[in-house]
Write an enzyme that holds these catalytic residues in place. Structure first.
Site, PDB file in Angstrom:
ATOM      1  N   TYR A 186      -5.987   6.960   3.755  1.00 58.98           N
ATOM      2  CA  TYR A 186      -6.121   5.890   2.762  1.00 58.98           C
ATOM      3  C   TYR A 186      -5.422   4.619   3.219  1.00 58.98           C
ATOM      4  O   TYR A 186      -6.019   3.526   3.242  1.00 58.98           O
ATOM      5  CB  TYR A 186      -5.586   6.290   1.373  1.00 58.98           C
ATOM      6  CG  TYR A 186      -5.418   5.041   0.546  1.00 58.98           C
ATOM      7  CD1 TYR A 186      -6.538   4.405   0.015  1.00 58.98           C
ATOM      8  CD2 TYR A 186      -4.175   4.425   0.418  1.00 58.98           C
ATOM      9  CE1 TYR A 186      -6.421   3.198  -0.651  1.00 58.98           C
ATOM     10  CE2 TYR A 186      -4.053   3.216  -0.248  1.00 58.98           C
ATOM     11  CZ  TYR A 186      -5.165   2.611  -0.786  1.00 58.98           C
ATOM     12  OH  TYR A 186      -5.054   1.408  -1.417  1.00 58.98           O
ATOM     13  N   ASP A 199      -9.107   6.144  -2.266  1.00 61.86           N
ATOM     14  CA  ASP A 199      -8.010   6.612  -3.106  1.00 61.86           C
ATOM     15  C   ASP A 199      -8.595   7.280  -4.350  1.00 61.86           C
ATOM     16  O   ASP A 199      -9.804   7.482  -4.453  1.00 61.86           O
ATOM     17  CB  ASP A 199      -7.095   5.443  -3.481  1.00 61.86           C
ATOM     18  CG  ASP A 199      -7.784   4.498  -4.445  1.00 61.86           C
ATOM     19  OD1 ASP A 199      -9.027   4.504  -4.499  1.00 61.86           O
ATOM     20  OD2 ASP A 199      -7.080   3.769  -5.162  1.00 61.86           O
ATOM     21  N   GLU A 209       0.816  -1.212   0.000  1.00 59.29           N
ATOM     22  CA  GLU A 209       0.000   0.000   0.000  1.00 59.29           C
ATOM     23  C   GLU A 209       0.848   1.259   0.000  1.00 59.29           C
ATOM     24  O   GLU A 209       0.501   2.245  -0.651  1.00 59.29           O
ATOM     25  CB  GLU A 209      -0.964   0.008   1.186  1.00 59.29           C
ATOM     26  CG  GLU A 209      -2.090  -1.028   1.086  1.00 59.29           C
ATOM     27  CD  GLU A 209      -2.929  -0.875  -0.173  1.00 59.29           C
ATOM     28  OE1 GLU A 209      -2.917   0.206  -0.796  1.00 59.29           O
ATOM     29  OE2 GLU A 209      -3.601  -1.850  -0.546  1.00 59.29           O
TER      30      GLU A 209
END
Length: 371
Positions: free
Chosen positions: A126, A144, A43
């Site tokens: 996020y 996102d 991520e």
DNA sequence: AATTCGTGGTC
DNA sequence: TGACCAAGAAT
């Protein structure tokens, strides 16, 4: 009840999207596991970065640092080298700091409370939502660019998504979509839809599994959404760098400051050129006043362009020979062989200079040994 | 709230 | 070819 969801059959939407996702999802490396450390690494790498770019970095990074503990115990230099070329280097330093905190404060286990995980360096809203949902199946939205695009079209949200305030709308609207399903699947399905169907331009509505729910499609305005303010053009900076060699044939390198642009990365000594035609003089003066090195600047050997988000460097590269250096030691300067230099992380523009210098020295070597 | 932070690919 | 864009965070 949220007004945006007035006409939305969420249960049917979930069924249709998840069915499509199971059939069509890409086989990505980080989808082979729910190990929180690996999910986290993926991520962070995926922030503002394309999947195709991330994949090789993801493999190499986890080969070097297979576990959270091994990353925590690594030297920062090693971590930066593994990140070299990926960009946004504060991500790497923050991730490194964060896993050290996890070892220190959470016994090496990634905390699964939102508050605790979100407080870690480099973990924003996020990343928190993505890791908590994908690794721990918590019903947190992972908002996102993809997800904002999908929902702006789906619900005809016309607010400017570049504004921080707009994010609140998505935080209000998305949670109901995470109820009674696996959050990991739903969040990834929404992102996957944005990535391979609901493109920024020319979305493939004919292939979209949830077209019948899409309000923008109904109005024929899917191409107009999401609304984004335009950003201004980057400024151009004229720079000059020098390949400066000493009597041992070593080259001078400089480590950039600990914060700001390309923080802590290494580079050839360089400075901004404010007056055209004064390049050699500016370099000589820069080396003298900044590093107390007296040098003779030779010919220009290369031109390199470096495009950042908000800035462009146009770098002229010169050769140079050191005449005299005061014993004054600068912590951030090092005389290195090219082999030694490759242990350190360089920004792409200076990698190009390094590569060209290597190429020349190897061809010179080849000429010498073949005689 | 508006800037600052990389890089490479696309149309 | 240049503007645009990508699974954002920190300040």
């Amino acid at each position: 009840m949220n007004d945006y969801l007035r006409h939305m059959d969420i249960t049917s939407f979930q069924r249709d999207l998840l069915h499509w996702y199971e059939e069509n999802k890409r086989d990505l490396p980080w989808r082979k596991t729910q190990d929180p450390y690996r999910v986290w690494v993926s991520e962070v790498m995926l922030q503002q970065t394309k999947v195709d770019t991330v994949i090789p970095y993801y493999h190499r990074f986890l080969e070097s640092f297979p576990t959270l503990k091994e990353l925590a115990e690594a030297r920062e230099e090693e971590v930066m080298k593994a990140w070299e070329g990926l960009g946004y280097y504060s991500r790497a330093r923050h991730l490194h700091q964060a896993v050290k905190e996890v070892v220190e404060n959470y016994g090496g286990e990634v905390p699964h409370e939102k508050k605790a995980f979100s407080s870690l360096k480099g973990v924003g809203p996020y990343t928190a939502g993505a890791v908590l949902s994908i690794a721990f199946e918590q019903p947190e939205p992972a908002i996102d660019g993809n997800v904002m695009r999908v929902f702006s079209r789906l619900l005809l949200i016309t607010e400017d998504i570049t504004k921080a305030k707009t994010r609140k709308i998505f935080e209000e609207v998305i949670p109901p979509f995470l109820e009674e399903v696996l959050p990991s699947e739903m969040n990834q399905a929404l992102m996957e839809l944005g990535a391979i169907v609901c493109f920024p331009t020319s979305p493939h509505c004919l292939l979209c599994p949830v077209e019948r729910y899409c309000m923008a499609r109904e109005e024929g305005v899917q191409e107009e959404l999401p609304v984004k303010a335009k950003k201004r053009a980057p400024k151009v900076k004229k720079m000059a760098a020098v390949i400066l060699k000493n009597e041992e044939g070593k080259t001078l390198f400089h480590q950039r400051p600990d914060d700001g642009l390309l923080a802590t990365l290494w580079e050839y000594p360089n400075t901004e050129i404010k007056e055209a035609g004064q390049t050699k003089e500016t370099l000589t003066e820069f080396l003298s006043s900044e590093y107390e090195i007296e040098a003779i600047i030779g010919e220009k050997v290369q031109e390199v362009k470096h495009v950042f988000t908000h800035l462009i460097w146009e770098i002229e590269v010169y050769e140079g020979i050191v005449k005299r250096q005061k014993t004054c030691q600068n912590e951030r300067l090092s005389w290195l062989t090219l082999r030694e230099a490759t242990q350190y992380a360089f920004p792409v523009s200076h990698q190009k200079i390094l590569k060209e210098q290597k190429r020349k020295e190897e061809s010179a070597d080849g000429l010498r040994t073949s005689k």
